[in-house]
Scaffold this active site. Structure first.
Site, PDB file in Angstrom:
ATOM      1  CB  SER A   1      11.924  68.956 -13.734  1.00 15.78           C
ATOM      2  OG  SER A   1      12.996  69.099 -14.647  1.00 15.78           O
TER       3      SER A   1
ATOM      4  CG  HIS B   1      12.457  64.767 -12.429  1.00 13.03           C
ATOM      5  ND1 HIS B   1      12.090  63.439 -12.448  1.00 13.03           N
ATOM      6  CD2 HIS B   1      12.701  65.104 -13.728  1.00 13.03           C
ATOM      7  CE1 HIS B   1      12.099  62.982 -13.694  1.00 13.03           C
ATOM      8  NE2 HIS B   1      12.470  63.986 -14.491  1.00 13.03           N
TER       9      HIS B   1
ATOM     10  CG  ASP C   1      14.718  66.162 -16.501  1.00 18.97           C
ATOM     11  OD1 ASP C   1      14.259  65.006 -16.591  1.00 18.97           O
ATOM     12  OD2 ASP C   1      14.035  67.149 -16.157  1.00 18.97           O
TER      13      ASP C   1
ATOM     14  CG  MET D   1      18.440  65.633 -21.190  1.00 20.00           C
ATOM     15  SD  MET D   1      17.492  66.891 -22.058  1.00 20.00           S
ATOM     16  CE  MET D   1      16.106  67.098 -20.912  1.00 20.00           C
TER      17      MET D   1
ATOM     18  CG  HIS E   1      14.182  61.260 -16.550  1.00 17.95           C
ATOM     19  ND1 HIS E   1      13.238  62.099 -17.110  1.00 17.95           N
ATOM     20  CD2 HIS E   1      14.222  60.168 -17.350  1.00 17.95           C
ATOM     21  CE1 HIS E   1      12.724  61.537 -18.198  1.00 17.95           C
ATOM     22  NE2 HIS E   1      13.325  60.361 -18.373  1.00 17.95           N
TER      23      HIS E   1
ATOM     24  CG  MET F   1      15.634  61.554 -20.673  1.00 18.24           C
ATOM     25  SD  MET F   1      14.921  63.199 -20.632  1.00 18.24           S
ATOM     26  CE  MET F   1      15.576  63.764 -19.076  1.00 18.24           C
TER      27      MET F   1
ATOM     28  CG  MET G   1       9.080  59.989 -21.010  1.00 18.29           C
ATOM     29  SD  MET G   1       9.653  61.160 -19.761  1.00 18.29           S
ATOM     30  CE  MET G   1       9.628  62.715 -20.658  1.00 18.29           C
TER      31      MET G   1
ATOM     32  CG  ASP H   1       9.220  64.023 -16.914  1.00 17.84           C
ATOM     33  OD1 ASP H   1       8.982  65.240 -16.938  1.00 17.84           O
ATOM     34  OD2 ASP H   1      10.372  63.538 -16.957  1.00 17.84           O
TER      35      ASP H   1
END
Ligand code: DX5
Ligand code: ZN
Length: 228
Positions: free
Chosen positions: A16, A41, A43, A45, A74, A76, A145, A183
């Protein structure tokens, strides 16, 4: 039957970039690629679904030419529908959305597949595996998660191990081609336990990019702990 991503049942490592040195991101990604990473990966957000803000499609776009690895994104974020096309155009290979953030999950998953991308669904530590029941047959990836989403470097929540086991059973029953990914808090101690429980894709942020001796050494330690 068409070939599915994890037909080989190999254990895969997905570093990540949340914990990477962003001032030299391309270099950091090339380093883990050379060290045997299977995918990157990313992330995303939004400061709403999780109490932190990170990357958007522009980062995926600038990262795309730096590596041949899949860019797993991913999300979020609340209401991910508004951003699916943008991440597809930017070069994401697959999109993972949260059960807790997508009101019309079935439609969201179909739209991701319609864009030609791999479709994944993530569940938070307090969300039961049963929330996947109706959507599992449509998925390429389930992401369990193992910390609460929002930050790198958190402590692995041990209670999630039994849920990983439960999701493994569900996948084996209804959609054996679906990948089971975990994760949060993945390191050389927890990785073997997670694999034993049935995980096959391991996201690793701080144990790779936060390693004092660098990401190549971090990757090697993780691989060694798994007998790879
Ligand atoms: C957390 C993110 C993770 C994070 C994991 O919200 O989804 O991908 O980078 O970091 P570590 O491996 O440090 O727990
Ligand atoms: Zn993540």
């Amino acid at each position: 039957m068409t070939a599915r991503p994890n037909d080989d049942n190999r254990i895969k490592i997905a570093p990540s970039i949340l914990s990477a040195d962003l001032s030299r991101l391309a270099e950091q990604v090339k380093e883990v690629e050379a060290a045997g990473a299977d995918r990157i990966h990313v992330d995303v957000m939004d400061g709403r679904f999780v109490p932190n803000i990170t990357f958007g499609p522009v980062l995926v776009k600038s990262l795309r030419p730096a590596t041949t690895l899949p860019l797993e994104t991913h999300l979020m974020i609340h209401d991910p529908d508004a951003f699916l096309e943008a991440f597809a155009e930017a070069g994401s290979t697959s999109l993972i959305v949260h059960v807790e953030g997508a009101l019309h999950l079935h439609r969201t998953v179909q739209r991701i597949k319609g864009l030609g991308l791999g479709a994944g669904v993530a569940i938070n530590p307090a969300t039961p595996a049963a929330m996947l029941d109706e959507i599992l047959p449509d998925l390429d990836v389930v992401l369990v998660m193992t910390v609460n989403p929002g930050f790198g470097g958190q402590t692995f929540i041990r209670r999630t191990l039994s849920k990983v086991r439960e999701v493994r059973h569900m996948i084996d029953e209804v959609n054996p081609g679906c990948e089971l990914e975990v994760d949060g808090g993945v390191d050389p101690t927890t990785a073997p336990e997670l694999v034993e429980a049935g995980a096959r894709v391991l996201v690793a942020g701080s144990s790779v990019y936060g390693a004092a001796d660098g990401p190549t050494a971090g990757m090697a330690r993780l691989a060694r702990s798994l007998g790879l």
